[in-house]
Design a protein around this motif. Structure first.
Motif, PDB file in Angstrom:
ATOM      1  N   GLU A   1      31.467   2.577  31.850  1.00 40.96           N
ATOM      2  CA  GLU A   1      30.333   2.467  30.647  1.00 40.96           C
ATOM      3  C   GLU A   1      30.664   1.457  29.861  1.00 40.96           C
ATOM      4  N   VAL A   2      30.343   0.153  29.863  1.00 43.00           N
ATOM      5  CA  VAL A   2      30.542  -1.024  29.158  1.00 43.00           C
ATOM      6  C   VAL A   2      29.339  -1.702  29.223  1.00 43.00           C
ATOM      7  N   GLU A   3      28.684  -1.924  28.092  1.00 47.62           N
ATOM      8  CA  GLU A   3      27.460  -2.676  28.018  1.00 47.62           C
ATOM      9  C   GLU A   3      27.844  -4.248  28.333  1.00 47.62           C
ATOM     10  N   HIS A   4      27.165  -5.011  28.999  1.00 50.49           N
ATOM     11  CA  HIS A   4      27.276  -6.525  29.085  1.00 50.49           C
ATOM     12  C   HIS A   4      25.999  -7.182  29.462  1.00 50.49           C
ATOM     13  N   THR A   5      26.101  -8.456  29.184  1.00 54.41           N
ATOM     14  CA  THR A   5      24.924  -9.223  29.167  1.00 54.41           C
ATOM     15  C   THR A   5      25.036 -10.206  30.456  1.00 54.41           C
ATOM     16  N   CYS A   6      24.206 -10.190  31.428  1.00 56.40           N
ATOM     17  CA  CYS A   6      24.046 -11.375  32.522  1.00 56.40           C
ATOM     18  C   CYS A   6      23.908 -12.774  31.834  1.00 56.40           C
ATOM     19  N   THR A   7      24.207 -13.790  32.596  1.00 57.26           N
ATOM     20  CA  THR A   7      24.176 -14.974  32.046  1.00 57.26           C
ATOM     21  C   THR A   7      22.587 -15.303  32.200  1.00 57.26           C
TER      22      THR A   7
ATOM     23  N   LYS B   1      37.209  -7.478  35.851  1.00 62.36           N
ATOM     24  CA  LYS B   1      38.320  -6.555  35.986  1.00 62.36           C
ATOM     25  C   LYS B   1      38.428  -5.636  34.564  1.00 62.36           C
ATOM     26  N   ALA B   2      38.791  -4.340  34.863  1.00 65.55           N
ATOM     27  CA  ALA B   2      38.895  -3.331  33.821  1.00 65.55           C
ATOM     28  C   ALA B   2      40.487  -3.310  33.623  1.00 65.55           C
ATOM     29  N   TYR B   3      40.956  -3.156  32.548  1.00 66.03           N
ATOM     30  CA  TYR B   3      42.471  -3.142  32.315  1.00 66.03           C
ATOM     31  C   TYR B   3      42.850  -1.598  31.696  1.00 66.03           C
ATOM     32  N   ILE B   4      43.739  -1.093  32.091  1.00 63.89           N
ATOM     33  CA  ILE B   4      44.525   0.340  31.653  1.00 63.89           C
ATOM     34  C   ILE B   4      45.682  -0.041  30.900  1.00 63.89           C
ATOM     35  N   LYS B   5      45.835   0.544  29.600  1.00 65.66           N
ATOM     36  CA  LYS B   5      47.113   0.308  28.730  1.00 65.66           C
ATOM     37  C   LYS B   5      47.255   1.759  28.349  1.00 65.66           C
ATOM     38  N   ASP B   6      48.630   2.081  28.582  1.00 65.69           N
ATOM     39  CA  ASP B   6      48.872   3.599  28.094  1.00 65.69           C
ATOM     40  C   ASP B   6      48.103   4.575  28.461  1.00 65.69           C
ATOM     41  N   GLY B   7      47.649   4.387  29.749  1.00 61.35           N
ATOM     42  CA  GLY B   7      46.812   5.496  30.487  1.00 61.35           C
ATOM     43  C   GLY B   7      45.304   5.449  29.964  1.00 61.35           C
ATOM     44  N   LEU B   8      44.864   4.547  29.077  1.00 63.35           N
ATOM     45  CA  LEU B   8      43.440   4.430  28.704  1.00 63.35           C
ATOM     46  C   LEU B   8      42.781   3.192  29.204  1.00 63.35           C
ATOM     47  N   LEU B   9      41.693   3.320  29.318  1.00 60.19           N
ATOM     48  CA  LEU B   9      40.573   2.159  29.644  1.00 60.19           C
ATOM     49  C   LEU B   9      40.776   1.335  28.632  1.00 60.19           C
ATOM     50  N   TRP B  10      41.135   0.215  28.462  1.00 55.12           N
ATOM     51  CA  TRP B  10      41.676  -0.644  27.262  1.00 55.12           C
ATOM     52  C   TRP B  10      40.681  -1.946  27.144  1.00 55.12           C
ATOM     53  N   ARG B  11      40.208  -2.672  28.270  1.00 58.72           N
ATOM     54  CA  ARG B  11      39.142  -3.652  28.011  1.00 58.72           C
ATOM     55  C   ARG B  11      38.696  -3.956  29.387  1.00 58.72           C
ATOM     56  N   VAL B  12      37.657  -4.762  29.376  1.00 59.10           N
ATOM     57  CA  VAL B  12      36.942  -5.256  30.377  1.00 59.10           C
ATOM     58  C   VAL B  12      36.512  -6.536  30.386  1.00 59.10           C
ATOM     59  N   ALA B  13      36.768  -7.392  31.480  1.00 56.10           N
ATOM     60  CA  ALA B  13      36.680  -9.062  31.412  1.00 56.10           C
ATOM     61  C   ALA B  13      35.848  -9.299  32.617  1.00 56.10           C
ATOM     62  N   GLU B  14      34.945 -10.327  32.550  1.00 51.65           N
ATOM     63  CA  GLU B  14      34.229 -10.765  33.540  1.00 51.65           C
ATOM     64  C   GLU B  14      34.900 -12.205  33.780  1.00 51.65           C
ATOM     65  N   ARG B  15      34.699 -12.815  35.137  1.00 50.72           N
ATOM     66  CA  ARG B  15      35.131 -14.080  35.438  1.00 50.72           C
ATOM     67  C   ARG B  15      33.906 -15.018  35.310  1.00 50.72           C
ATOM     68  N   ASP B  16      34.056 -16.247  34.626  1.00 52.21           N
ATOM     69  CA  ASP B  16      33.070 -17.047  34.582  1.00 52.21           C
ATOM     70  C   ASP B  16      33.018 -17.904  36.151  1.00 52.21           C
ATOM     71  N   GLU B  17      32.121 -18.893  36.050  1.00 48.80           N
ATOM     72  CA  GLU B  17      31.971 -19.786  37.360  1.00 48.80           C
ATOM     73  C   GLU B  17      33.084 -20.331  37.648  1.00 48.80           C
ATOM     74  N   LYS B  18      34.064 -20.794  37.010  1.00 48.41           N
ATOM     75  CA  LYS B  18      35.216 -21.574  37.308  1.00 48.41           C
ATOM     76  C   LYS B  18      36.343 -20.537  37.483  1.00 48.41           C
ATOM     77  N   GLY B  19      36.234 -19.165  37.261  1.00 47.71           N
ATOM     78  CA  GLY B  19      37.222 -18.058  37.561  1.00 47.71           C
ATOM     79  C   GLY B  19      38.080 -17.543  36.360  1.00 47.71           C
ATOM     80  N   LYS B  20      37.617 -18.125  35.182  1.00 47.87           N
ATOM     81  CA  LYS B  20      38.582 -17.901  34.075  1.00 47.87           C
ATOM     82  C   LYS B  20      37.760 -16.803  33.495  1.00 47.87           C
ATOM     83  N   GLU B  21      38.684 -15.941  33.063  1.00 46.02           N
ATOM     84  CA  GLU B  21      38.272 -14.639  32.379  1.00 46.02           C
ATOM     85  C   GLU B  21      37.789 -14.629  30.950  1.00 46.02           C
TER      86      GLU B  21
END
Length: 98
Positions: A8-14, A68-88
């Motif tokens: 559950e992380v709000e995000h906006t499409c292009t 991609k979602a990242y876990i740190k210290d057992g917690l859901l830490w952050r969410v990143a998307e890849r752009d058209e060039k593959g950069k997070e």
């Protein structure tokens, strides 16, 4: 289609449409809902640090949203998307309160 879990992380499409969450099949696949800062728990497995794929689909522009979602210290830490060039690009991250 099968079962999945929700991140559950709000995000906006292009195209500008706002989405409430992502889906993943990388966790327990039991329709669990995870929010930033919450412990990620999978039966018989302790995750301390790592990452996993998340996905969404925009019905407005028919675009697949990959991230991609990242876990740190057992917690859901952050969410990143890849752009058209593959950069997070970080969409949202957890900020612990002291």
């Amino acid at each position: 289609m099968g079962l999945f879990d929700t991140i559950e992380v709000e995000h906006t499409c292009t195209c500008g449409k706002i989405h409430a969450d992502y889906q993943t099949k990388a966790l327990g696949n039991v329709l669990e809902v995870y929010r930033l800062g919450e412990k990620v728990e999978i039966p018989d497995l302790e995750i301390v640090i790592g990452s996993f794929e998340v996905h969404d689909y925009c019905s407005n522009c028919q675009r697949s949203i990959e991230g991609k979602a990242y876990i740190k210290d057992g917690l859901l830490w952050r969410v990143a998307e890849r752009d058209e060039k593959g950069k997070e690009k970080i969409i949202k991250g957890y900020v612990p309160t002291k």
